[in-house]
Design an enzyme around this catalytic site. Structure first.
Site, short mmCIF file in Angstrom:
data_model
loop_
_atom_site.label_atom_id
_atom_site.label_comp_id
_atom_site.label_asym_id
_atom_site.label_seq_id
_atom_site.Cartn_x
_atom_site.Cartn_y
_atom_site.Cartn_z
N GLY A 174 1.98 7.47 11.47
CA GLY A 174 1.34 6.29 12.05
C GLY A 174 0.47 5.52 11.08
O GLY A 174 0.58 5.70 9.86
N LEU A 219 0.91 2.40 10.59
CA LEU A 219 2.10 1.89 9.90
C LEU A 219 1.82 0.66 9.04
O LEU A 219 1.03 -0.21 9.41
CB LEU A 219 3.19 1.56 10.93
CG LEU A 219 3.65 2.72 11.82
CD1 LEU A 219 4.79 2.26 12.74
CD2 LEU A 219 4.07 3.94 11.02
N GLY A 227 5.60 -0.24 4.09
CA GLY A 227 6.39 0.86 3.53
C GLY A 227 7.12 1.60 4.64
O GLY A 227 8.33 1.84 4.55
N HIS A 228 6.38 1.97 5.69
CA HIS A 228 7.01 2.64 6.84
C HIS A 228 8.08 1.74 7.45
O HIS A 228 9.18 2.18 7.77
CB HIS A 228 5.98 2.93 7.94
CG HIS A 228 4.88 3.87 7.56
ND1 HIS A 228 3.56 3.47 7.48
CD2 HIS A 228 4.90 5.18 7.26
CE1 HIS A 228 2.81 4.51 7.16
NE2 HIS A 228 3.59 5.56 7.02
N SER A 256 -1.26 4.72 4.35
CA SER A 256 -2.18 4.65 5.49
C SER A 256 -3.61 4.94 5.04
O SER A 256 -4.57 4.39 5.57
CB SER A 256 -1.77 5.67 6.56
OG SER A 256 -0.42 5.49 6.90
P1 AMP Z 1 3.40 9.08 6.32
O1 AMP Z 1 3.12 8.32 7.56
O2 AMP Z 1 2.44 8.80 5.21
O3 AMP Z 1 3.62 10.55 6.57
O4 AMP Z 1 4.79 8.52 5.76
C1 AMP Z 1 5.94 8.50 6.57
C2 AMP Z 1 7.13 8.12 5.71
O5 AMP Z 1 6.91 6.83 5.14
C3 AMP Z 1 7.35 9.09 4.54
O6 AMP Z 1 8.72 9.29 4.33
C4 AMP Z 1 6.72 8.33 3.40
O7 AMP Z 1 7.21 8.71 2.13
C5 AMP Z 1 7.08 6.91 3.74
N1 AMP Z 1 6.16 5.99 3.05
C6 AMP Z 1 4.80 6.05 3.00
N2 AMP Z 1 4.31 5.07 2.22
C7 AMP Z 1 5.38 4.39 1.74
C8 AMP Z 1 5.52 3.28 0.87
N3 AMP Z 1 4.48 2.67 0.30
N4 AMP Z 1 6.78 2.81 0.61
C9 AMP Z 1 7.86 3.43 1.16
N5 AMP Z 1 7.78 4.48 2.00
C10 AMP Z 1 6.56 4.96 2.29
#
Ligand code: AMP
Length: 286
Positions: free
Chosen positions: A31, A33, A36-37, A188
């Protein structure tokens, strides 16, 4: 977009979808978001017929309880962004939904060196927690394609290993890291930076970029050390700046000029821990 909270309900809903032969794309998240997400959801939208995103802040992957308590939550904004990106289902379970028998796991996932180096070294237990939650969530969603971000390079390798160990039939798609205009990798945790910290944060990307620019065959220790010193001079507390073989994450001191590499860093700005990485040879992927 349909929101499911209970695992049994989403599971039976998706089983009936699968029976009709559609392909399911899945982007798991915690979350708060950002773009990137959303890039993972958009990629899944383009590749598959039915797109699922999950939001679950997983307690077992936080080795620091303060980090868990302070993890940002922006659920209303997240729902809006997912709707806009064309997500079909949001899976929003509670902690007891994912851990009905508590946090203690009888399983130990054999992750090899991934568990003892870099993030594994500095965040003991973190990747076992990642495996615990992904094992459970993948069992519920059972996607054809799983979308992950390169931003978490080592985590991508861990999840690949998990999928292999459990013989799960899902294809893993790694999406490039989305960055702010000044180079800072979207995260995040960036929401927790003060204005001064936010202004300093892109230095991580700068030092990694400078490694990419300056790396030459031979001993590469000085390059790493210089990068570390630059971060320290800017007020970071550095966990690591490393250069590793992209396919295995084995840390190297000398480069043959050919082996595909990745440079990775983790550093704190006061309370906030930031990570980033850059692939040094474009053909490499986690
Ligand atoms: P998180 O919410 O941080 O656990 O991330 C969820 C997914 O989003 C994971 O696969 C992360 O690697 C991806 N993610 C997080 N930040 C980025 C970003 N800046 N660019 C691309 N994917 C991202």
């Amino acid at each position: 977009m349909i929101i499911f909270k209970q695992p049994e309900k989403i599971c039976s809903f998706l089983l009936s979808k699968k029976k009709s032969g559609i392909t399911i794309g899945f982007a798991p998240t915690m979350g708060a978001l950002h773009s990137g997400h959303i890039s993972l959801v958009t990629k899944a939208r383009n590749d598959t017929q039915f797109v699922i995103c999950s939001i679950f802040v997983n307690p077992t992957q936080f080795n620091d309880p303060k980090d868990f308590d302070k993890y940002p939550a922006t659920i209303e904004k997240d729902v809006f962004a997912l709707e806009k990106a064309g997500c079909d289902v949001l899976f929003l379970p509670t902690v007891p939904d994912i851990y009905p028998d508590g946090f203690k796991s009888t399983l130990n996932y054999d992750l090899g060196i991934l568990e003892t180096i870099l993030e594994g070294e500095y965040r003991p237990g973190h990747f076992q927690g990642v495996c615990q939650v992904m094992h459970r969530i993948l069992g519920i969603v059972n996607p054809d394609k799983l979308y992950l971000g390169q931003k978490d390079f080592q985590q991508c390798m861990v999840i690949k290993k998990l999928v292999e160990l459990l013989e799960i039939k899902t294809e893993i798609i790694i999406c490039p890291t989305k960055r702010e205009p000044d180079g800072l990798a979207m995260s995040s945790r960036n929401l927790r930076l003060t204005e001064t910290e936010r202004n300093k944060a892109p230095v991580i990307y700068d030092v990694l970029s400078s490694i990419k620019k300056n790396i030459k065959p031979g001993n590469i220790n000085l390059l790493k050390e210089k990068a570390k010193q630059l971060l320290i001079a800017d007020g970071f507390k550095v966990d690591y700046v490393e250069i590793a073989i992209a396919g295995t994450l084995e840390i190297i001191q000398k480069w043959d000029g050919k082996t595909p590499l990745v440079t990775l860093a983790a550093a704190y700005l006061n309370e906030v821990r930031l990570i980033d990485n850059i692939i040094l040879n474009e053909t490499a992927n986690p």
